[in-house]
Write an enzyme that holds these catalytic residues in place. Sequence first.
Site, PDB file in Angstrom:
ATOM      1  N   GLY A   1       0.895  -1.124   0.162  1.00 58.66           N
ATOM      2  CA  GLY A   1       0.037   0.044   0.098  1.00 58.66           C
ATOM      3  C   GLY A   1       0.813   1.413   0.068  1.00 58.66           C
TER       4      GLY A   1
ATOM      5  N   ASN B   1       1.302   3.260  -2.211  1.00 56.25           N
ATOM      6  CA  ASN B   1       0.899   4.302  -3.454  1.00 56.25           C
ATOM      7  C   ASN B   1      -0.143   5.398  -2.732  1.00 56.25           C
ATOM      8  OD1 ASN B   1      -1.010   1.929  -3.393  1.00 56.25           O
ATOM      9  ND2 ASN B   1      -2.119   3.568  -4.264  1.00 56.25           N
TER      10      ASN B   1
ATOM     11  N   ILE C   1      -0.463   6.759   4.677  1.00 56.85           N
ATOM     12  CA  ILE C   1       0.670   6.472   5.573  1.00 56.85           C
ATOM     13  C   ILE C   1       1.625   5.567   4.589  1.00 56.85           C
ATOM     14  CG2 ILE C   1       1.777   5.213   7.600  1.00 56.85           C
ATOM     15  CD1 ILE C   1      -1.031   6.302   9.003  1.00 56.85           C
TER      16      ILE C   1
ATOM     17  N   TYR D   1     -13.419  -3.654  10.968  1.00 54.17           N
ATOM     18  CA  TYR D   1     -12.136  -2.824  10.738  1.00 54.17           C
ATOM     19  C   TYR D   1     -11.277  -2.927  11.843  1.00 54.17           C
ATOM     20  CZ  TYR D   1      -8.475   0.506   9.601  1.00 54.17           C
ATOM     21  OH  TYR D   1      -7.078   0.881   9.516  1.00 54.17           O
TER      22      TYR D   1
END
Length: 328
Positions: A39, A41, A44, A193
């Site tokens: 991740g 891209n 954070i 989540y």
Amino acid sequence: MPPSSSAPLPPSSSSSPSPSPWNVHRLPRAEDRVVLVTGGNAGIGYFVAEQLAATGATVVLGSRSPSRAETARTVIRAHVPDARVRVMRLDLADLSSLRSAVDSLGETRLDAVVHNAGVALDDPPRQETGDGHELMFGTNHLGHFALTRWLMPLLSAAPAARVVTVGSFAAKSERLNPDDLQSRQDYRPKCAYGRSKLAQMHFGLELDRRLRAAGSGVASVVVHPGGALDPLTPPRPPVHARTTGARLLAAPAALVLQGKHAGAWPAVRAVLDPAVRGGQLWGPCVFGLRGRPRPEPIWHQLTDTTAARRLWEASCELTGVDFRTSRG
């Protein structure tokens, strides 16, 4: 693989920070290191990648969208002209693709992986991956669990590799239900989540216990970014843009929260600082919400090694991965 003890094992060594102050704006050089950031891209993950690239490390942006990763690569190079940044297609929701994704790295060793990528849904209905797993649990936890298995030979080939798992404050108020890991009986998006991030953090700590029991040279560290807000984040168009109005509205929050560039600091330190030890939890120093990174006490629910062991066994079954740690 040696079984985990039912009693908590001590951390790999002292939980004290490095003797000299850590300067988040003056990082040590790391030209000889290769780091994968999942991740990388956006959010954070982007700032983890940018900050590591500034040290001279080779940074691989793992992303399910190669075009977005290429955009992030361009932006990083605009801020770090000599950055060595590569793109790797990585879809954590597709478990069958992960082994070939690792093969595509083309590296003989990997010095660190930062497990940052994640899916966060705000509204029902419940969604599933192509493998039939609840989307957030399947991507955030199971995908990283399986990915780590396939990365382990590359990590073991490095002299002192790190697995850095990015958790979340959202996990602090959650508990895992071993009979409903997929949230089939109780699906509330925000809770699901938080549970997926809690599962990730359990995995990071259990992984370190197993690595140490096996005598491995790989260390596993868990970090969290505290309270990281978009409006407090420096602009990096088109990866991240902010309006003046949003920045002004969020200004009072800066007293207790921070931007995503600062949320990246614990993960970056966990990759670079030799004083960081496996089995530790790192987060911001001011109430765990903002400021420079520091080690903090393991959260109460994360001390439950029985829950972590059950989660590990369930994850092996759900992913079909035979995850054995070995001496590296």
